[in-house]
Enzyme design. Structure first.
Site, PDB file in Angstrom:
ATOM      1  N   LYS A 138     -25.052  -4.433  25.320  1.00 47.59           N
ATOM      2  CA  LYS A 138     -25.619  -5.029  24.111  1.00 47.59           C
ATOM      3  C   LYS A 138     -27.140  -5.210  24.252  1.00 47.59           C
ATOM      4  O   LYS A 138     -27.903  -4.869  23.349  1.00 47.59           O
ATOM      5  CB  LYS A 138     -24.947  -6.379  23.823  1.00 47.59           C
ATOM      6  CG  LYS A 138     -25.361  -6.954  22.493  1.00 47.59           C
ATOM      7  CD  LYS A 138     -24.563  -8.177  22.147  1.00 47.59           C
ATOM      8  CE  LYS A 138     -25.053  -9.362  22.942  1.00 47.59           C
ATOM      9  NZ  LYS A 138     -24.384 -10.601  22.625  1.00 47.59           N
ATOM     10  N   ASP A 156     -23.280  -8.019  18.240  1.00 49.52           N
ATOM     11  CA  ASP A 156     -23.195  -9.423  18.652  1.00 49.52           C
ATOM     12  C   ASP A 156     -22.046 -10.078  17.878  1.00 49.52           C
ATOM     13  O   ASP A 156     -21.284  -9.408  17.183  1.00 49.52           O
ATOM     14  CB  ASP A 156     -24.533 -10.144  18.406  1.00 49.52           C
ATOM     15  CG  ASP A 156     -24.806 -10.361  16.919  1.00 49.52           C
ATOM     16  OD1 ASP A 156     -24.080  -9.786  16.075  1.00 49.52           O
ATOM     17  OD2 ASP A 156     -25.725 -11.128  16.599  1.00 49.52           O
TER      18      ASP A 156
END
Ligand code: SF4
Length: 231
Positions: A138, A156
């Protein structure tokens, strides 16, 4: 046919069907029009300060990270300066955010590796980024997207929820949602879609109760339990 809810019990949430492919683009374009100035809400001045801010943002709000990095980046805004500041020096600035002890160690160690292996620069390459301490897929996606202009999708908590709730990219885990978004969003919109989806999740399609009555994308969203206006 689904069973009616027992008296006095709330109806269980219904499953969102996948949004038809032809509707993904107008859904994303509606968000684009709503958030024309979308950008990262983290403060940074270089790929390096962005990388550090994203590493610090796990389980912390962007506003909380910005308060911490204001002092940290005044003390050290390059990998060499961060190594010189040391773990205790970094910790002094970031104690207000979650997991600060581990984050202080990671920030100093990743800075040391940037100095020793990358000439003090942040590499624009996924494998090299993910090899740094505290940097997962991420974080690498955010840095590749925001600092280097690559069409990546960092999933997210907001994007994971929106992908499933709206039907735009259903998936059981973050990687499945990421892959679905990359496949379904037109390439020209993909880079900025990251910001549009996050802002929509943060301010309208909220975790506990989406504000569907004021949502610009409601006509394409497949969420079956859209919320009515407050009385
Ligand atoms: S209509 Fe509701 S559930 Fe769908 S995107 Fe908008 S706020 Fe989210």
């Amino acid at each position: 046919m689904s069973k009616p809810a027992a008296p006095g019990k709330p109806r269980p949430p219904r499953k969102t069907p996948a949004m038809p492919r032809a509707e993904v683009e107008p859904f994303i374009r509606a968000l684009a029009a709503a958030y024309p100035d979308a950008r990262s809400e983290l403060d940074y001045s270089s790929p390096y300060t962005l990388l550090v801010a994203v590493v610090l943002s796990a389980q912390a709000t962007d506003a909380g990270v910005n308060r911490a990095t204001a002092g940290l980046f005044r003390a050290a805004a390059t990998p060499a300066a961060m190594v010189a500041l040391g773990v205790d020096g970094v910790a002094h600035h970031i104690r207000s955010i979650g997991l600060w002890q581990g984050k202080a160690k990671n920030v100093v160690e990743l800075s040391r590796r940037l100095v020793e292996h990358h000439g003090g620069e942040v590499p624009a390459e996924r494998a090299a980024l993910e090899a740094l301490p505290g940097v997962g897929r991420k974080t690498a996606n955010v840095v590749l997207n925001v600092a280097f202009g690559q069409a990546t999708m960092a999933v997210d908590t907001h994007i994971f929820r929106l992908g499933n709730r709206t039907g735009v990219a259903p998936g059981k885990n973050e990687r499945a949602v990421e892959d679905a978004l990359v496949k379904r969003i037109p390439p020209a919109l993909l880079r900025d879609a990251h910001h549009w989806l996050i802002l929509h999740g943060r301010y309208v399609c909220k975790a506990r109760k989406p504000e569907c009555w004021r949502c610009v994308a409601a006509q394409w969203c497949r969420f079956p339990d859209k919320s009515p206006p407050p009385r």
